[in-house]
Write an enzyme that holds these catalytic residues in place. Structure first.
Site, PDB file in Angstrom:
ATOM      1  CB  CYS A   1      -0.925  -0.032   1.221  1.00 34.30           C
ATOM      2  SG  CYS A   1      -2.100   1.334   1.274  1.00 34.30           S
ATOM      3  CB  CYS A   2       3.882   2.235   1.977  1.00 37.32           C
ATOM      4  SG  CYS A   2       3.256   2.630   3.624  1.00 37.32           S
TER       5      CYS A   2
ATOM      6  CB  CYS B   1      -2.293   6.812   6.217  1.00 39.04           C
ATOM      7  SG  CYS B   1      -1.423   7.265   4.716  1.00 39.04           S
TER       8      CYS B   1
ATOM      9  CB  CYS C   1       5.937   4.784   4.547  1.00 44.40           C
ATOM     10  SG  CYS C   1       6.838   6.255   4.013  1.00 44.40           S
TER      11      CYS C   1
HETATM   12 FE1  SF4 Z   1      -1.346   2.720   3.030  1.00 41.95          FE
HETATM   13 FE2  SF4 Z   1      -0.870   5.075   4.178  1.00 41.95          FE
HETATM   14 FE3  SF4 Z   1      -0.967   2.912   5.670  1.00 41.95          FE
HETATM   15 FE4  SF4 Z   1       1.076   3.247   3.961  1.00 41.95          FE
HETATM   16  S1  SF4 Z   1       0.651   4.494   5.754  1.00 41.95           S
HETATM   17  S2  SF4 Z   1      -0.112   1.359   4.371  1.00 41.95           S
HETATM   18  S3  SF4 Z   1       0.022   4.339   2.312  1.00 41.95           S
HETATM   19  S4  SF4 Z   1      -2.690   3.738   4.475  1.00 41.95           S
END
Ligand code: SF4
Length: 365
Positions: free
Chosen positions: A239-240, A320, A345
Site C-alpha cells: 500500500c505504501c 495515514c 513507509c
Molecule cells: Fe497505506 Fe498510508 Fe498505511 Fe502506507 S501508511 S499502508 S500508504 S494507508
C-alpha cells in the site's frame, strides 16, 4: 584561483568562455557550483564539447549555456550536459526558459532502460562525493545554516517533502523564510485524516508557500492493486509503495535534492541521520536532524506556529489514518504502524531505488 580566462561572477559561480582549454575548465570547476559557458558565436562547437567533458569529468553543478545561440540548438545543448540555456536575445521565445531541466544531464532518449550509462554512473559518483563533503561541512549545524547551504548548492533542483504532520510546520516555516517559491511536495495518499488536509491548507496560506505540489497514486495502478481500498489491511508495504513510494519517485524526477523533516531523536535508523545524505540517486537534506524535542517545542512556541489538531489528543507523529495511533510520548513515532514490524513507509529506505526501479517508476539510463 588564478585563471586568466575564467571570470568569477559570484562566490561559487563562474563564467567560462566556450573556447577555454579543458584542463583550465576542470580546475575552475572544482571551485564552482554554477558555471555559465559563454558562446561568442553559435557556430562555435567547442562549448558543446566543453559541457560534455565537464560532465564526464564529474562536474555536477549547474551548467548554463549563455550568449549567441539559436533556438533550434537548445535540445543539442541540453543533451551535451547543459541544464539551462539562455540566449542573449531578450526577445527569444518562451521555450528558452525551460525550468527544472532533468537532473544530472539530459539522457539520451534512445538509451536502453534499466542500465546506467558510464557517464551517468560518473555523474552519480560525483553527486555522492558532493553530498559527503556537504555532510562533513554541515553535520551538527543549525537548521538555517544547513538549509541555506543546500538551497545555494542545489538551486532550482531542490524540493521540500512535507507530511503536514505534527512537526511539519517548523520545516515549512524555515523554507518559507528562505524561499517561499521552493517546491513543496505533499503525498496525497487518499488515506489522510481530514484534520491533516485542513491543517495543510491553513499552513500553506499562513506561511505564503507558493508552489505546493500534491502527489497522488496513479489511478490505473490504484484500480488494479487496491480495488477494494483496503490494501493497507492485507499488505501495508504494498500500500505504501502504491500510495507513497511510486508517486514520490514520479514527483522527484525533476529534482536532484529533497529536504526532509527527519530528526535524530525519532530513533531507529534516524538516530544516525546526517545533515546531507545520498540515497543512490538523489541527495536528502535534513536541516532539522540535530534538534532535540525541547528545541522543537521551543521553536514552535517562539514562532507561534499553529499545531496539528491531533497533537492535542496525543498524536505525536501523524501519517495515514489507518496506520496512525496516539503515541506514548511527545516526539515518539511509536504510534506509526503500531503492531507491525516496521518503522518507515519506504520513502526514506535505502532500498527505495531498487524497489522503484522494479516498479518501473524511475527511468534509468
Ligand atoms: Fe497505506 Fe498510508 Fe498505511 Fe502506507 S501508511 S499502508 S500508504 S494507508
Amino acid at each position: 584561483m588564478a585563471l586568466d580566462s575564467a571570470r568569477q561572477i559570484a562566490r561559487t559561480a563562474l563564467e567560462l568562455p566556450a573556447d577555454i582549454a579543458p584542463a583550465e575548465a576542470f580546475a575552475a570547476a572544482a571551485y564552482a557550483d554554477q558555471i555559465d559557458v559563454r558562446f561568442a558565436t553559435f557556430k562555435d562547437g567547442r562549448g558543446f564539447s566543453l559541457a560534455a567533458m565537464l560532465r564526464q569529468n564529474g562536474y555536477e553543478g549547474g551548467l548554463r549555456a549563455v550568449g549567441h545561440l539559436l533556438p533550434d540548438q537548445k535540445d543539442a545543448l541540453l543533451r551535451s550536459g547543459f541544464d539551462t540555456v539562455e540566449a542573449d536575445d531578450a526577445s527569444a521565445p518562451a521555450r528558452w526558459a525551460r525550468k527544472g531541466a532533468a537532473h544530472i544531464y539530459q539522457p539520451d532518449p534512445g538509451a536502453p532502460q534499466g542500465r546506467h550509462s558510464a557517464l551517468h554512473r560518473r555523474a552519480l559518483a560525483a553527486r555522492k562525493a558532493r553530498a559527503d563533503a556537504l555532510a562533513q561541512e554541515l553535520d551538527g549545524a543549525d537548521p538555517e545554516t544547513i538549509l541555506a547551504r543546500a538551497l545555494e548548492v542545489y538551486a532550482g533542483r531542490i524540493a521540500l517533502l512535507s507530511s503536514f504532520g505534527a512537526e511539519a510546520a517548523l520545516g515549512l516555516h524555515l523554507i518559507a523564510g528562505a524561499d517561499p517559491e521552493t517546491p513543496v511536495l505533499f503525498l496525497e495518499t487518499q488515506r489522510h485524516f481530514a484534520q491533516t488536509l485542513s491543517y495543510k491548507d491553513r499552513l500553506v496560506a499562513a506561511l505564503g508557500l507558493k508552489d505546493v505540489r500534491v502527489l497522488e497514486p496513479d489511478v490505473d495502478e490504484a484500480a488494479r492493486e487496491d480495488a477494494d481500498g483496503k490494501l493497507y489491511e492485507r499488505d501495508g508495504q504494498a500500500c505504501c509503495e502504491l500510495r507513497k513510494v511510486r508517486p514520490l519517485a514520479r514527483g522527484l524526477e525533476e529534482f536532484d535534492a529533497v529536504i526532509t523533516g527527519r530528526k535524530r531523536y525519532h530513533g531507529g535508523a534516524r538516530g544516525a541521520l546526517r545533515a546531507v545524505e545520498f540515497d543512490g540517486e538523489r541527495v536528502k537534506i535534513n536541516p532539522l536532524a540535530f534538534l532535540s524535542p525541547d528545541e522543537v517545542t521551543d521553536r514552535f512556541k517562539a514562532l507561534d506556529l499553529p499545531s496539528h489538531p491531533l497533537t492535542e489528543i496525543g498524536y505525536a507523529s501523524i501519517g495515514c489514518l489507518p496506520c496512525t495511533s496516539p503515541a506514548s510520548a511527545p516526539g515518539s513515532r511509536d504510534g506509526r504502524w503500531a503492531g507491525e514490524d516496521r518503522e518507515e513507509c519506504g520513502i526514506f529506505d535505502p532500498a527505495l531505488e531498487a524497489r522503484a526501479r522494479r516498479a518501473g517508476s524511475i527511468r534509468l539510463i
